[in-house]
Design a protein around this motif. Structure first.
Motif, PDB file in Angstrom:
ATOM      1  N   PRO A  31      89.362  82.484 -52.092  1.00  0.00           N
ATOM      2  CA  PRO A  31      90.271  83.277 -51.247  1.00  0.00           C
ATOM      3  C   PRO A  31      89.951  84.767 -51.253  1.00  0.00           C
ATOM      4  N   GLU A  32      89.674  85.328 -52.418  1.00  0.00           N
ATOM      5  CA  GLU A  32      89.414  86.771 -52.463  1.00  0.00           C
ATOM      6  C   GLU A  32      88.173  87.123 -51.650  1.00  0.00           C
ATOM      7  N   ALA A  33      87.132  86.339 -51.858  1.00  0.00           N
ATOM      8  CA  ALA A  33      85.900  86.610 -51.123  1.00  0.00           C
ATOM      9  C   ALA A  33      86.140  86.449 -49.621  1.00  0.00           C
ATOM     10  N   SER A  34      86.941  85.461 -49.267  1.00  0.00           N
ATOM     11  CA  SER A  34      87.205  85.240 -47.841  1.00  0.00           C
ATOM     12  C   SER A  34      87.877  86.447 -47.225  1.00  0.00           C
ATOM     13  N   VAL A  35      88.872  86.959 -47.903  1.00  0.00           N
ATOM     14  CA  VAL A  35      89.562  88.130 -47.382  1.00  0.00           C
ATOM     15  C   VAL A  35      88.584  89.295 -47.276  1.00  0.00           C
ATOM     16  N   MET A  36      87.728  89.412 -48.309  1.00  0.00           N
ATOM     17  CA  MET A  36      86.772  90.511 -48.323  1.00  0.00           C
ATOM     18  C   MET A  36      85.801  90.427 -47.137  1.00  0.00           C
ATOM     19  N   VAL A  89      86.039  86.734 -59.211  1.00  0.00           N
ATOM     20  CA  VAL A  89      85.794  87.314 -57.892  1.00  0.00           C
ATOM     21  C   VAL A  89      84.298  87.525 -57.648  1.00  0.00           C
ATOM     22  N   ASP A  90      83.577  87.969 -58.699  1.00  0.00           N
ATOM     23  CA  ASP A  90      82.139  88.196 -58.520  1.00  0.00           C
ATOM     24  C   ASP A  90      81.424  86.902 -58.136  1.00  0.00           C
ATOM     25  N   GLU A 147      97.590  82.269 -50.419  1.00  0.00           N
ATOM     26  CA  GLU A 147      98.379  83.478 -50.686  1.00  0.00           C
ATOM     27  C   GLU A 147      98.789  83.564 -52.142  1.00  0.00           C
ATOM     28  N   THR A 148      99.147  82.418 -52.729  1.00  0.00           N
ATOM     29  CA  THR A 148      99.483  82.422 -54.159  1.00  0.00           C
ATOM     30  C   THR A 148      98.290  82.900 -54.972  1.00  0.00           C
ATOM     31  N   ALA A 149      97.132  82.368 -54.616  1.00  0.00           N
ATOM     32  CA  ALA A 149      95.936  82.747 -55.360  1.00  0.00           C
ATOM     33  C   ALA A 149      95.668  84.238 -55.224  1.00  0.00           C
ATOM     34  N   LEU A 150      95.836  84.744 -54.015  1.00  0.00           N
ATOM     35  CA  LEU A 150      95.579  86.169 -53.799  1.00  0.00           C
ATOM     36  C   LEU A 150      96.556  87.021 -54.596  1.00  0.00           C
ATOM     37  N   GLN A 151      97.828  86.597 -54.597  1.00  0.00           N
ATOM     38  CA  GLN A 151      98.822  87.371 -55.339  1.00  0.00           C
ATOM     39  C   GLN A 151      98.548  87.325 -56.827  1.00  0.00           C
ATOM     40  N   ALA A 152      98.200  86.134 -57.299  1.00  0.00           N
ATOM     41  CA  ALA A 152      97.879  85.992 -58.723  1.00  0.00           C
ATOM     42  C   ALA A 152      96.708  86.909 -59.060  1.00  0.00           C
ATOM     43  N   GLY A 153      95.724  86.925 -58.190  1.00  0.00           N
ATOM     44  CA  GLY A 153      94.559  87.785 -58.418  1.00  0.00           C
ATOM     45  C   GLY A 153      94.953  89.243 -58.502  1.00  0.00           C
ATOM     46  N   GLN A 154      95.836  89.651 -57.591  1.00  0.00           N
ATOM     47  CA  GLN A 154      96.276  91.039 -57.609  1.00  0.00           C
ATOM     48  C   GLN A 154      97.036  91.347 -58.889  1.00  0.00           C
ATOM     49  N   ALA A 155      97.898  90.397 -59.280  1.00  0.00           N
ATOM     50  CA  ALA A 155      98.669  90.600 -60.508  1.00  0.00           C
ATOM     51  C   ALA A 155      97.727  90.802 -61.679  1.00  0.00           C
ATOM     52  N   VAL A 156      96.670  89.990 -61.723  1.00  0.00           N
ATOM     53  CA  VAL A 156      95.710  90.103 -62.818  1.00  0.00           C
ATOM     54  C   VAL A 156      95.053  91.481 -62.807  1.00  0.00           C
TER      55      VAL A 156
END
Lengths: 504, 652
Positions: free
Chosen positions: A270-275, A207-208, A490-499
């Motif tokens: 994806p994470e950065a995009s949402v951010m 994410v960083d 969305e899969t990537a985001l969910q996986a990220g959250q799971a992590v």
């Protein structure tokens, strides 16, 4: 699927045409004539070829199609790889369609260095198509940057009085962003060991790192789109560019940014995009309202349309970041529609500029008396720009707003004020140019559009109505690719959250 | 058949559009091309009206509501929209009314526009308008409705600005488009809200799902609201724009810059009623939101009285009728607001006939008076144009609500329903409605007397040329007059009487909790007779003031300067909007451009950086003076700094 390297053919045929023009020797008038014809035929053939990919495109799969692969730098794992999917295919079509139109529009208005102009245009087409087809970051970057050179020349050599200022501003603005993108591409390469777009999309950046990469890409794309506040190069570039330059700049070059966001920023980070979504929304909403108001105050026709482009591109960025099917499809559609409509609007300015040599709104008025066909065509594209249902402009804006309303009602409401403001500046422009009595001395002998000019507009007229009344052929090719992209994100985001949950 | 009814006008418009670009040597209209355009468009429109008649026959008495799907329009994710023609009682009634009135006005225009130099263009716009209007009323989803909605707005813009040499016409055209766009802004948001709530914008899907979502909340701008109320209110904002309701009404009077047939067709009979149609069409949604219904009632009633007060002091014959339209639309809205949708629709249809009649009658007067529109310069002409005079009487009687003319039936049922609603808003609407009915009668007869009676106030040249209009203009008026005379009587039972439920079928939904329409049949007698009573009182007052004591109105105006100016200037809405919206927009635009883009972004950004680089370069260049001792001095200085730094660094 196919053994014909159709994409490479599409990409490099214009270059071959340019080389051919380069070889033309002889008397100046003859060279100019031949150069025009070669450019026109090359680009027309290229358009005909591009129809092949549209017809044979399989809308049922999200995979890249017509893929070509050639080993280029094996030690670095960098390869020449081309392909199109539902997101890029229509942009290729847009490019191949508009190039012959631009050549035809420059038929008479470009009188000096015709040969060089045509060469620059064909080279430009090569780079543009290559950019949309590239499946490797390095190939992409090369084409993405290379586009600057012919465009820089087109503005700087065939432009208006302040062309040098405008072309440097254009060049420096865009280059500044690009340098950061190059650094980001290197970082991605070192992190993942590949420059292949497909495998980069699969690769998960931390994410960083994503944040930095996202910002670097954004710097480049934001300038290209252009987003507020890095848009000020656009009005200057448009005003100084020759008509065809403005057309291709607005219709295709501005799409690089939006395309880049959809191809790289969203799926790869994806994470950065949402951010960063709030940032995008804020800048886009400012763009819509701010530039619409600025457009209202313009006295120069081209500047007005340039500002309206910024406002319309605001819808594109909003739609892309909604991460809804409607939003993203609307965003792509808006880009295509804007490609057609803004191209037509710049051509419309070109028509009267060729006659009176002024872009000043105050120099016109009452043109409808002498130029009824012109008034009609202008009316049609003004309405498309305003987003009247039944024209291309409506579908994109409508879908974007449907998308964003599901996510954020504030953004939807603020962006929708663009409907009112857009109508205000376009109707006001139209009234000042077309309506009223024809009193100006310089306009008394003005002629309506000739056959060549009507031919230039014909495909755009058909397209703007077709895209407005029966958009299915365009939307259908996007569906699967867009849905696939959203699922991936969305899969990537969910996986990220799971992590991150597991980490806690 | 339904496809013919909707698309024939489009074909007419396209043909006429081509004829615009066909040149002839004959410069005197109407030439061959003009005639061809008139024939094609009017012919197509009459055929469409016939087809619509068949459709109506099939759908309503034949009890065959159905939908014809044409092809997909927009398909993206869950959003699926098709081009379609939906036929139920509501759309069949509208289809019939729109095609009939439009056909009549096409024919009338042949006479009215015979001097004009752009006849094909005019006919093209009229037919195109009719097409969009038909698409609007026959849509089966909100997007196609929006298509028609914006399309009629476009044609309205084109027709208001038809005489594009006139600055006033251009300004009015832009104003109409923009004010409508403000309404459409709300409408568009309403469509999005509906989509979020129901995941569809097809009527049938929405209506089926409404009861299940009656209590769902929706977040809008960070607050929680009742979802159906949000949808209904946003859609109503769109309706307010199109139907010129209080606040978004300013464009309608200015729209009178357009040719008179346009005022009759678009700004009286059809387009402006689209807002009412929308509310009625969405009745299954509005029924589930009492808040929205109350809003509709209050806005409608306020508009009814506001516009009526303004109409009493206007001097332009068309503007009086325009404000009257605004006021009558208010009646239709508050009818819908008290769930008396059928009464609202009834008034919509009768109004279409008698108001088109009044406008075209006014057109006939203007035609006779050599394009004079100011009633202060008319008078004393009734003997010269008796047919027009009689027709204007019929229209006024219908508008004033005198038995047995059409307006009597429809207006009475609205007022009775408002009374019977037995709510606070209903009472508000009822009493304002009664007051507006009084004013309606007053300004209608003020108009009649000022226009036709008293001493001639026009100059001799104009008076000598006063003539009755040709048959091609009078015959269409007869058709409308027939509607104004008999429509109320004929339609009463089906629209609002005992045949109501069989007639409307499923096209309108009224919940049992909103029984105003049922209760309207059982109101006290004084409620039934009060509208007629105040109508007659208004007529009497107009006679007393303008026929009996013609000096009094001027004296009153002088005595009450403040009120008179306030009304004459239409409650100063235009000035207010100019002050808070129009000027600031231009001011901001210029400011953002010059100081935002110019000084700030470019100044700090590219130009600033360029200037800074140039400045630094110049300073750097200045350092290279060429004198050896300068360089030596700099070297020594450098050595000192380095040594100092080194020593401090190591000692510390």
């Amino acid at each position: 699927m196919t053994h014909i390297p159709i994409l490479s053919l599409l990409t490099f045929l214009p270059l071959a045409g340019a080389l051919f023009i380069l070889s033309i020797r002889g008397e100046e008038g003859v060279v100019a004539r031949n150069a025009r014809h070669v450019a026109l035929w090359t680009s027309m053939i290229n358009f005909a070829l591009s129809l092949y990919i549209w017809i044979n495109f399989n809308p049922a799969t999200a995979d890249y199609q017509f893929v070509e692969f050639a080993v280029w730098m094996p030690s670095l794992n960098i390869n020449y790889k081309m392909g199109v999917d539902g997101i890029s295919m229509l942009f290729v079509m847009l490019t191949t369609l508009l190039t012959p139109i631009c050549v035809l529009a420059s038929w008479e208005s470009i009188q000096v260095r015709v040969k060089e102009f045509m060469i620059a245009f064909l080279v430009l087409e090569t780079f543009m198509i290559g950019m949309f087809c590239a499946m490797d970051m390095v190939v992409f970057y090369i084409f993405f940057e290379a586009v600057l050179i012919p465009m820089f020349l087109i503005i700087g050599v065939w432009g208006g009085p302040r062309r040098v200022y405008a072309s440097f501003k254009f060049f420096l603005y865009t280059l500044l962003g690009s340098v950061l993108m190059l650094l980001a591409i290197m970082a991605m390469y070192f992190d993942s060991g590949s420059t292949d777009i497909l495998s980069l999309t699969q690769h998960r950046f931390s994410v960083d790192l994503q944040i930095w990469l996202w910002l670097a890409f954004f710097a480049s794309f934001a300038v290209k789109i252009p987003m507020w506040p890095v848009h000020t190069w656009l009005p200057d570039a448009h005003v100084e560019a020759p008509t065809a330059g403005s057309v291709i700049l607005a219709a295709v070059l501005l799409k690089f940014g939006g395309y880049g966001l959809l191809r790289f920023s969203l799926p790869m980070f994806p994470e950065a995009s949402v951010m960063f979504t709030p940032l995008i929304y804020t800048l886009s909403v400012i763009a819509v309202i701010y530039t619409s108001l600025v457009a209202l105050a313009q006295e120069d026709m081209k500047k007005l349309i340039a500002y309206s482009s910024v406002a319309h591109m605001g819808f594109v960025t909003i739609g892309a970041f909604t991460l809804t099917v409607q939003g993203i499809e609307g965003s792509i559609y808006q880009m295509l529609a804007h490609g057609v409509v803004s191209a037509a609007l710049f051509l419309i300015v070109g028509v009267v500029y060729d006659r009176i040599h002024s872009r000043n709104i105050a120099d016109y008025g009452g043109l409808v008396h002498k130029m009824p066909s012109y008034a009609l065509i202008f009316m049609l594209f003004m309405l498309a720009s305003v987003g009247l249902p039944g024209t291309a402009g409506f579908v994109g804006e409508f879908l974007v707003l449907v998308g964003v309303f599901q996510v954020n009602t504030w953004v939807a409401a603020l962006a929708a004020t663009g409907l009112v403001l857009g109508a205000a500046y376009m109707l006001y422009l139209y009234r000042r140019v077309i309506f009223g009595t024809l009193t100006k001395e310089s306009l008394t002998a003005i002629k309506d559009m000739g056959l060549r000019e009507k031919v230039v507009f014909a495909p755009l007229v058909i397209l703007v109505l077709w895209m407005g009344i029966y958009p299915a052929p365009f939307l259908d090719v996007m569906h699967v690719s867009v849905e696939n992209m959203i699922t991936q994100i969305e899969t990537a985001l969910q996986a990220g959250q799971a992590v991150s949950v597991a980490g806690q | 058949m339904e496809i013919l009814a909707v698309f024939l006008p489009l074909i007419g418009a396209i043909v006429a559009g081509f004829l615009v670009f066909v040149g002839t040597k004959d410069d005197h209209p109407p030439n061959r091309i003009d005639k061809a355009a008139q024939w094609v468009t009017s012919g197509a429109m009459i055929l469409a009206a016939a087809a619509a008649g068949f459709v109506f026959w099939d759908v309503v008495p034949g009890n065959n509501p159905h939908t014809v799907e044409l092809f997909t329009w927009i398909d993206s994710g869950a959003l699926e929209v098709s081009w379609a023609i939906k036929l139920d009682t509501l759309s069949a009634v509208m289809l019939f009314m729109v095609t009939t009135v439009s056909a009549v006005i096409h024919v009338y225009s042949i006479g009215y526009m015979h001097h004009d130099h752009s006849i094909p263009r005019f006919m093209c716009y009229l037919s195109l308008f009719s097409f969009f209007m038909l698409m609007l009323v026959s849509s089966d989803n909100l997007a196609q409705l929006f298509f028609g909605w914006e399309g009629v707005g476009l044609c309205s813009y084109l027709l208001i600005g038809f005489w594009y040499d006139r600055p006033a016409a251009n300004a009015a055209a832009i104003k109409a488009f923009l004010v409508n766009r403000v309404g459409d802004f709300g409408f568009a948001l309403g469509i999005f809200a509906v989509f979020v709530l129901f995941q569809s914008i097809d009527y049938d899907t929405i209506f089926a799902a409404v009861p299940g979502r009656a209590n769902v909340m929706m977040t809008l701008f960070g607050f929680e609201f009742h979802a159906i109320t949000v949808c209904a209110v946003l859609l109503f904002i769109g309706a307010m724009g199109k139907s010129a309701q209080l606040g978004l009404h300013t464009w309608l009077p200015d729209a009178m810059e357009g040719p008179t047939p346009v005022s009759a067709l678009i700004h009286a009979a059809t387009m402006v009623t689209a807002g009412v149609f929308l509310v009625v069409r969405m009745s299954p949604l509005f029924e589930y939101s009492d808040t929205a219904l109350t809003l509709v009632t209050v806005v409608g009633a306020s508009t009814a009285i506001f516009a009526a007060t303004v109409a009493c002091v206007q001097n332009d014959i068309k503007r009086v009728i325009a404000y009257s339209t605004c006021s009558q639309l208010g009646y239709m809205f508050f009818a819908a607001g008290v769930s008396a949708y059928s009464a609202g629709m009834f008034h919509l249809i009768t109004h279409a006939f008698f108001k088109a009649l009044l406008f075209l009658g006014a057109g006939s007067v203007i035609h006779a008076m050599s394009d004079e529109q100011d009633m202060r310069k008319m008078g004393g002409i009734w003997k010269k144009i008796p047919v027009t005079y009689a027709l204007m009487w019929i229209g006024s009687l219908a508008l004033g609500g005198v038995w047995p003319f059409a307006g009597y039936f429809s207006k009475d049922s609205i007022l009775e329903a408002a009374y019977a609603a037995n709510t606070l808003a209903g009472g508000y609407a009822f009493w304002l409605g009664i007051a507006a009915a009084f004013l309606t009668a007053f300004y209608s007869w003020r108009l009649l007397i000022m226009t036709f009676h008293g001493q001639p106030r026009a100059d001799k040249k104009v008076m000598a040329k006063v003539h009755e209009s040709p048959k091609v203009m009078i015959l269409p008026l007869m058709v409308l007059a027939a509607g104004a005379m008999f429509m109320g009587y004929v339609g009463f039972n089906s629209f609002v009487g005992h045949g109501m439920e069989a007639f409307w079928g499923k096209a309108i939904l009224v919940l049992p909790t909103h029984p105003a329409m049922e209760a309207a049949h059982h109101v006290p007698l004084w409620v039934k007779y009060l509208p007629l009573g105040v109508g007659i009182a208004g007529i009497t007052l107009a006679y007393v003031l303008y026929m009996g004591l013609p000096s009094v109105p001027g004296m009153l105006a002088n005595r009450m300067q403040g009120l008179y100016r306030f009304l004459l200037n239409k409650w100063y809405f235009d000035e207010l909007y100019d002050l808070i919206f129009v000027r600031p927009a231009f001011y901001l635009g210029r400011g953002l451009w010059k100081s935002g883009d110019g000084a700030l972004i470019d100044g700090v950004g590219p130009d600033g950086i360029a200037a800074a680089v140039r400045y630094l370069a110049k300073r750097a260049a200045a350092l290279q003076s060429g004198y050896l001792y300068h360089y030596a001095f700099a070297m020594v200085g450098g050595v000192v700094v380095l040594v100092t730094w080194y020593l401090f660094g190591h000692s510390g």
